[in-house]
Scaffold this motif. Structure first.
Motif: not given
Length: 1568
Positions: A526-530, A547-550, A552-561, A1418-1421
């Motif tokens: 998560r910190l790497k992406i941040m 939004p795409s990156f948000q 991604q982070v939320e996804d990792i954060r979910g697993k972390e929680l 190229l195409d995050p969405f």
């Protein structure tokens, strides 16, 4: 036998029990004359050698002042000496005087005066010894001696008085008066010895560091920190209030000692490791290879094939391992040396603290015994009252001693923890400076910083409690022994229960560790992406990709929680077991005890002594598993640190410094590779450079030019050949490395400031005009990574640094690529070229600029890592080899110019002198990106926020009259000081956290914990009632029904407690995970919506810190301290309730105690909280300096400035320690005061029990005292928890501060443009004005223009003219001050940002990529199909490359796109633009440092694919815009000219002069 001898010696009775068995007890005179005299004297005689040692040493301390205090002390002792002589004379007179009675006087009257005479002489010497000791202000042993002496003499004092009063006269006047005289003098001496004797020279030091002047009493009560605590209470402390450190706490001192031991231990470990490798090799390869390979290729002579075999062997082993599925990890580095090193470095502190801990542990067991005596005293109404008072006083004394020892132990342990952390941080820093490149590749900057922060902190935490490893078992054993004495074999039942707990806990701890490791993985990810997002935030905004990156982070954060939730459940299970443990243990023990035989009756002594023993047991049993778990966690850190610190250093003998050579630089037959075993990049290079020559190195992208530089710096592995360099080096890297310091410091780089030389260099490097623009001139602070300088300025600063360094050899890695052509020419003329200030030095210049080649002494041509030709420009040109091909590729345009008869320069001046403001690295092999890519600090990405204008940011009003020059000018500081909340944490923060947890949860948690506490008190009251059965059924048999009820209810209440705690903890776990989720998503959500300006003025590290440290606190620390706080609070209230119930008198004492408690707590919390804040604020510079160092490693090494950076690091860490150390002490200060309060509670509860012993039953008395014994610890914990909770809640404050920052305009608004908008792509600027910040000047001052559909516009202008600001405005990175921009008649300020940013496209200057797949870049969405993506890759000439990769589109891009060359990154950015198919394209000229082929590819693709679009090109090289339909010339934020290139050339205007500078003439135009 012994007594008889003593009686003869004294001439009176030695001991007779009748003395003490009466209402007014007394000691026999003989005891007072012998034992009570010998105790203090014996103590002094034992301790005196310690004080006398300094007399034997020859020291210059004699010069030390004899202070008044010292003289007073000596006079008092002299007077005492006289009284002793007097005593001897009196005895002699009585024996041999005229009126002697003839009977012999007892021996004691001779020996005692003689003993005292000798003792006083000894004391005189000791005091002189103390005076001579360096930095001693008093002597603990002397103080204790005086104290013992006065205490022992008190008995004689009252005996003599009572006798005189009884008889009405004094029988022996001389002795009577001598005793009282000497007693008075002893009291005076005691008082004097408690004062610190500070001699005048030390006064200054004591002001800076009061601890140095603290006397013994002040040291044990930590009184010396009072002044800071009071100051902290009056006003928030700041860094300037911090005191100097003691010498032994200095980073320099600690790290030097640690290093000394580390060298030896690591050496041993390396030998062991080599041996292990050798054994393994023998095993895996049979006997065949054995003789050949003595070591892992470290012996330089090992043949390559052996190494290959060894590698294969390893790989096969690994395969076998995987097959077996063994989990044991392979350690491929020297291991198990760190702990021994730490032990050796700090063994004395360890031994001292162990001693204090031992004393404290032993004393802990005295209290229960006293309690037992106390209870039996209350039961036995016939005993003398003074016994009770004696026990009460003894309880107080024992408790006080225990507190003192405990605090000394803690003080030492915490300081030890601090020192360990310091030693490790210093070691990691030191290692980073000499780390080899393989090692650097293994860990990103983030990970290395983590070693410094997280892992060193882990060690700190473990060492705080390391002694519990032996102390816990010891406490457990002693408790069991005492319990056995009380309850006999029944103890075993309780013990069995405890033993059963251990494996359960072990299991839980193991499971928890697995979760912890899993969690670390998510956290890192998560910190790497941040980190990447924050570094590339500009790109995210320009492309509307947030939004795409948000997601991604939320996804990792979910697993972390999820993992956190599991972890919390585990914790609650173990808490449940823990709470039940004492209840179950006592239940098992008492049940068995009562059940075994009907003779066993539970009396109050037995029950409460056992309970207080069980209470002692609770702590070690609770701590051991926790300690083991944290040790296990630390082993992970230990491995990481050992791997890092034990890794190979950079091989310092790759580069020789042999002075016998007649060349400045020579390489003979060298091959160079980035990694030990990889393919060499440079092959068979031989090169000799004579001193004072200017040598150019040219070659296509990727031919190894930068690698050659690195090889000369000794940064690469050299399997064969050698390099020799004579003299010192200066290095200008391709990517300028700028420190966060003033501009002047960046140039001086540690050299002394000389005004003349400095000004010359500023002039030569063309920095003069830039300094005028910077608000504070050369004292302007440059932000992290040079954020407020444009690329070109950074490069010039980097060049100026080299020029200032006065080195002998200059390695210049393409310094001219990042600057405008005319600036490049200036730099070559004034600095690098044959007439520049470096003309007599050896210069090696990597360049793409063909125009300079005729002026260099020698040209070296590299092709694919080999030198193909060397020679002068003319000769190489004639030879028609690789060089002339290179020229043909590069100098196409030159032919056009030859016709013009400008000066010689112009003749060869090719337009390739590369634009200002490039930040790209041309051809670093992907590896040395190590040095940049350690992207945290030195990122190319944010490099030019708002680019040129970035230093408009700072411009403020440069022409203000100089009247305010005195103050720091407004713009001098770019980076705002980190805000530090002061004063009390707002209550709203707690509410905010509770709100995030959910009110329902909060209510139930409190309720359940409360019920649990009620059950706990109920259980103990029931027990006290049960013990009273002993009196009721004294002479009858105990009925079994009664017994069963007692045991049953007792057990039920115990279980209830456990269940409630379990429930409460479960609820709390859910609630806190809830809170974590809400707080983090709020923070993330907001940070992505903050305007760009915020990122320009805030160091990334600070934002990352919010996501790392503060979120970590919210996740883990707050729930824990919250739970502990609730439990503590309830437990204290419960205890006080029980004591008041037993002895109602106690309520009277409660009020004053509560008041004192409250004040101590407020004082402490104010100071401690501020110290914590100072700690965290002074910690960030350590990490950012570290990050900066790692990213500038090659520069620091080239200049050989490692020492200076080490020093700087030490200073930074010291600044941090200055707030950590007082914090540790303030905790002890508090603890000792609170424990004294707690001890008073014990004393009063005992005292009242004695006073009201006729009205109170022994069960309740026992209960109240055993509770009181427990309260000391709990009181302490309560304050600690309150303050910890306050400290931690600051994290919520910091997170919410960033969650409430002002946002940019909404992403999507009600008013949405049509799907197809902008169809035509028409652009209108209407009187457009803009400024970067409200208080700054306008950057664009009223721009109006109309750009028709599909026009191609070139935008040119000098640095700072506002070219990039224009693009920033189109994307609304900065909002208009006045005026508007219309695209197809839609005012862009009326629509949502994402609607706007999705419809126009930019190809930015720095090609920023994110780690992830190529496709995601190229195409995050995932909007487009694979076919479309392949099509754009085809158009951007990347198809073959991507098709050639194993994973194709799924190819992983490294952090910052390191594993692609700059050209490829640039092409990917082009592909992004092609994919979006917008009608408006903005080209921020990205052709910097990209070779001409790539450049041509890009230009052609753009011409073809974007022919139907409106294209705005911000040009740095005029050549690329000569074919635009119109050119806009900007100057100082206004349009000065706007017309077609040809008509502008005719006008001989601004544009004409710029073109002439670049060597474009009318003829060349027509040729185009």
């Amino acid at each position: 036998m012994c007594a008889a001898a003593l009686e003869e010696y004294c001439g009176s009775v030695f001991w007779n029990a009748s003395y003490v068995e009466r209402e007014d007890p007394d000691l026999p005179v003989c005891v007072e004359q012998t034992v009570l005299v010998w105790i203090p004297l014996g103590f002094l005689w034992l301790c005196s050698p310690w004080n006398l040692m300094s007399l034997c040493r020859k020291s210059r301390a004699n010069t030390k002042h004899r202070t008044k205090l010292y003289l007073c002390k000596q006079i008092v002792v002299l007077l005492l000496f006289l009284t002793a002589i007097g005593g001897l004379i009196v005895t002699l007179l009585e024996d041999f005087g005229p009126n002697s009675s003839g009977e012999k006087i007892s021996a004691v009257y001779y020996t005692n005066p003689v003993l005292f005479t000798v003792t006083w002489i000894l004391v005189l010497l000791c005091q002189e010894g103390v005076r001579r000791k360096e930095s001693a202000v008093d002597s603990a042993s002397l103080f204790l001696f005086w104290l013992l002496l006065v205490l022992c003499d008190i008995f004689t004092f009252q005996t003599l008085l009572r006798e005189a009063l009884k008889q009405g006269e004094v029988r022996d006047v001389p002795r009577f008066s001598l005793f009282y005289t000497s007693f008075g003098l002893e009291v005076i001496a005691l008082i004097l010895s408690a004062l610190a004797d500070i001699h005048p020279e030390a006064k200054e030091l004591v002001k800076k560091n009061p601890e140095a002047g603290a006397a013994f009493l002040s040291r044990i009560t930590f009184n010396w920190i009072n002044s800071m605590v009071v100051k902290g209470y009056k006003k928030p402390l700041v860094q300037e209030d911090m005191w100097e450190l003691n010498e032994v706490e200095n980073t320099g001192y600690i790290s030097q000692r640690f290093d000394h031991h580390m060298q030896y231990e690591l050496g041993q470990a390396r030998i062991r490791y080599q041996k292990k490798l050798k054994d393994k090799l023998i095993k895996s390869r049979g006997k065949g290879v054995e003789e050949a390979s003595p070591s892992n290729g470290l012996g330089k002579g090992v043949s390559q094939d052996v190494l290959m075999m060894e590698e294969k062997g390893k790989k096969e082993d690994e395969k076998k391992k995987k097959k077996k599925g063994k989990t044991k990890e392979e350690t491929n580095y020297p291991n198990s040396w760190l702990v021994t090193t730490l032990y050796k470095t700090f063994k004395w502190i360890l031994i001292e603290s162990a001693f204090f801990k031992l004393l404290q542990d032993l004393l802990a067991f005295v209290s229960p015994q006293l309690l037992k005596l106390m209870i039996s005293f209350i039961q036995d109404k016939s005993s003398n009252a003074w016994e009770g008072y004696l026990y009460a006083v003894l309880l107080l004394v024992v408790a006080l001693l225990q507190s003192l020892f405990l605090q000394q132990y803690f003080q030492r342990c915490f300081v030890l923890g601090m020192k360990v952390r310091t030693a490790l941080m210093a070691a990691v820093y030191k290692k980073a400076l000499v780390m080899s490149n393989d090692n650097r590749k293994e860990s990103t900057v983030g990970e290395t910083v983590n070693l410094m922060s997280a892992d060193a902190q882990r060690f700190n935490d473990v060492t705080n409690f390391i002694h519990l490893l032996w102390s816990c078992p010891l406490q457990i054993i002693i408790s069991i022994v005492f319990l056995w004495i009380e309850l006999g074999p029944s103890t075993l039942a309780g013990l069995a229960v405890m033993v059963l707990m251990v494996p359960v806990n072990g299991l839980l701890a193991n499971k928890a560790r697995k979760l912890q490791i899993e969690n670390m993985k998510f956290k890192d990810k998560r910190l790497k992406i941040m980190n990447e997002m924050l570094n590339g935030i500009k790109i995210l905004k320009l492309f509307a990709w947030e939004p795409s990156f948000q997601a991604q982070v939320e996804d990792i954060r979910g697993k972390e929680l999820n993992v956190m939730r599991k972890f919390a459940y585990l914790t609650s299970v173990s808490t449940f077991i823990f709470t039940c443990a004492p209840a179950l243990v006592s239940l098992a023990t008492f049940a068995v005890f009562v059940g075994v035989s009907s003779d066993n009756i539970l009396t109050p002594e037995k029950a409460f002594t056992s309970i207080s023993l069980f209470n002692i047991l609770r702590f070690p049993l609770a701590m051991l598993p926790m300690l083991i778990a944290s040790i296990v966690q630390t082993t992970v850190s230990k491995k990481r640190l050992e791997k890092f610190l034990g890794g190979d250093d950079l091989d310092s003998d790759i580069v020789h410094h042999d002075t016998s050579f007649n060349t400045a630089v020579s390489i003979s037959n060298g091959s160079f590779a980035w990694e030990k075993d990889s393919e060499p990049i440079l092959k068979n290079v031989s090169l000799d450079i004579k001193p004072g020559r200017l040598v150019a190195i040219v070659g296509a992208v990727g031919s190894g030019k930068s690698s050659l530089m690195s090889a000369l710096l000794g940064e690469m592995h050299s399997p064969k050949g050698f390099v020799n360099i004579q003299g010192s080096l200066a290095f200008v890297p391709q990517q300028a490395w700028i420190q966060n310091a003033t501009l002047r410091d960046n140039i001086l780089f540690g050299s002394p400031y000389e005004d003349m030389r400095f000004q010359d260099i500023i002039e030569a490097c063309a920095l003069g005009p830039d300094l005028k623009l910077l608000s504070a001139g050369d004292l302007t602070e440059i932000g992290e990574k040079g954020i407020n300088l444009s690329g070109g300025q950074k490069q010039r600063v980097s060049l100026a640094r080299a020029a200032y360094s006065q080195a002998d050899i200059f390695l210049l890695d393409d310094p001219l690529s990042a600057v405008d052509s005319h600036v490049g020419k200036h730099l070559f003329d004034k600095v690098i070229g044959p007439k520049g200030i470096l003309q007599n030095k050896t210069r090696i210049l990597v360049t793409h600029g063909v125009s300079f080649l005729p002026y260099v002494d020698e040209v070296v041509v590299l092709v694919n890592g080999q030198i193909s030709e060397v020679g002068s420009y003319q000769s190489l040109r004639a030879s028609k080899g690789a060089f002339s091909e290179f020229l043909d590729t590069y100098a196409k345009e030159q032919s056009n110019q030859t016709g013009s008869n400008e000066d010689v320069y112009q003749d060869t001046e090719d337009l390739d002198v590369i634009p200002e403001n490039v930040e790209t690295q041309a051809d670093y092999p992907p590896e040395d990106t190590v040095s940049f890519t350690l992207k945290r600090e030195n990122s190319i990405r944010r490099s030019q926020r708002g680019n040129r204008s970035s230093f408009r940011l700072r411009k403020n009003s440069t022409l203000k009259p100089a009247e305010d020059a005195g103050e720091t000018k407004k713009g001098q500081r770019l980076i705002e000081k980190e805000t530090m909340e002061t004063g009390q944490v707002k209550f709203s923060m707690y509410l905010q956290y509770l709100r995030a947890m959910g009110w329902g949860y909060t209510f139930w948690i409190f309720t359940i914990y409360f019920i649990q506490n009620v059950a706990f008190i109920g259980q103990n009251l029931w027990l006290s009632d049960w013990t009273n059965d002993a009196v009721v059924y004294q002479n009858e048999t105990y009925p079994s029904w009664k017994r069963d009820t007692r045991v049953g209810v007792f057990g039920a209440l115990g279980l209830a407690q456990g269940l409630f705690v379990f429930l409460g903890t479960l609820l709390l776990a859910n609630a806190s995970v809830n809170a974590s989720r809400i707080l983090h998503s709020g923070l993330l959500n907001n940070i992505l919506r903050v305007p760009m300006l915020f990122f320009d003025t805030t160091p990334i590290g600070r934002v990352v810190n919010r996501f790392a440290k503060d979120i970590f606190t919210v996740d883990e620390a707050i729930p824990q301290s919250f739970r502990s706080w609730i439990l503590c609070l309830l437990s204290v209230l419960g205890t006080l309730f029980v004591i008041c119930l037993a002895t109602p008198f106690f309520t009277l004492i409660l009020i004053p105690l509560a008041v004192v408690y409250f004040f101590v707590q407020r004082f402490y919390v104010a100071t401690s909280r501020q110290l914590r804040r100072l700690d965290s604020v002074s910690r960030s510079p350590i990490y950012s300096h570290f990050g900066e160092t790692v990213s500038g490693l090659s520069v620091i090494r080239a200049y050989n400035h490692q020492e200076r950076f080490l020093k700087h690091n030490e200073i930074t860490i010291d600044e941090n320690l200055k707030s950590v150390y007082p914090w540790i002490v303030s905790n002890r200060w508090l603890a000792i005061r609170l424990e004294s309060l707690g001890n008073l509670v014990v004393f009063f509860s005992a005292l009242f029990a004695v006073i009201s012993r006729n009205s109170i039953d022994s069960g309740l008395a026992g209960l109240s005292i055993s509770y009181a014994l427990n309260v000391t610890q709990t009181l302490n914990w309560l304050v600690r928890m309150t303050s910890e909770l306050e400290t931690n809640i600051v994290a919520v404050e910091r997170v919410s501060e960033y969650s409430e920052l002002e946002n940019e305009a909404p992403w999507v608004t009600q008013q949405r443009p049509s799907e197809k908008w902008p169809e035509a792509g028409r652009l209108q600027f209407v009187d457009y004005k803009v400024r970067y910040r409200p208080e700054l000047d306008l950057v664009l001052k009223g721009i109006s223009c109309d750009i028709a559909s599909t026009e191609k516009i070139g935008i040119v202008g000098r640095t700072g003219a506002g070219k990039s600001s224009l693009t920033n405005c189109l994307f609304r990175i900065i909002e208009a001050a006045e005026g508007r921009i219309l695209i197809d008649d839609v005012d862009i300020s009326t629509i949502g940002l994402h609607d706007l940013r999705n419809r126009i496209t930019i190809i930015p200057q720095d090609p920023v990529l994110f780690s992830g797949t190529l496709r995601m870049n190229l195409d995050p969405f995932d909007k487009f199909s694979d076919e479309e993506i392949w099509r754009v890759l085809q158009l951007s000439h990347l198809r073959d490359y991507v098709a050639g990769l194993e994973e194709g589109l799924q190819h992983e891009v490294a952090e910052g796109g390191e594993n692609l060359s700059v050209g490829q990154r640039q092409l990917l950015c082009l592909a992004r633009a092609l994919l979006r198919k917008s009608r408006i394209l903005i080209l921020d000229e990205a052709t910097a440092a990209v070779d001409l082929e790539t450049d041509n590819l890009i230009q052609n693709t753009i011409r073809k694919e974007f022919s139907h679009c409106t294209v705005l090109t911000i040009a740095h090289r005029l050549h690329s815009i000569m074919d635009s339909s119109r050119v806009m010339v900007l100057d100082a934020g206004q349009i000065v000219e706007f017309d077609s290139p040809s008509s502008l050339m005719e006008k001989r205007s601004h544009f004409f002069s710029m073109a002439r500078d670049a060597g474009i003439t009318q003829e060349s135009l027509t040729a185009l």
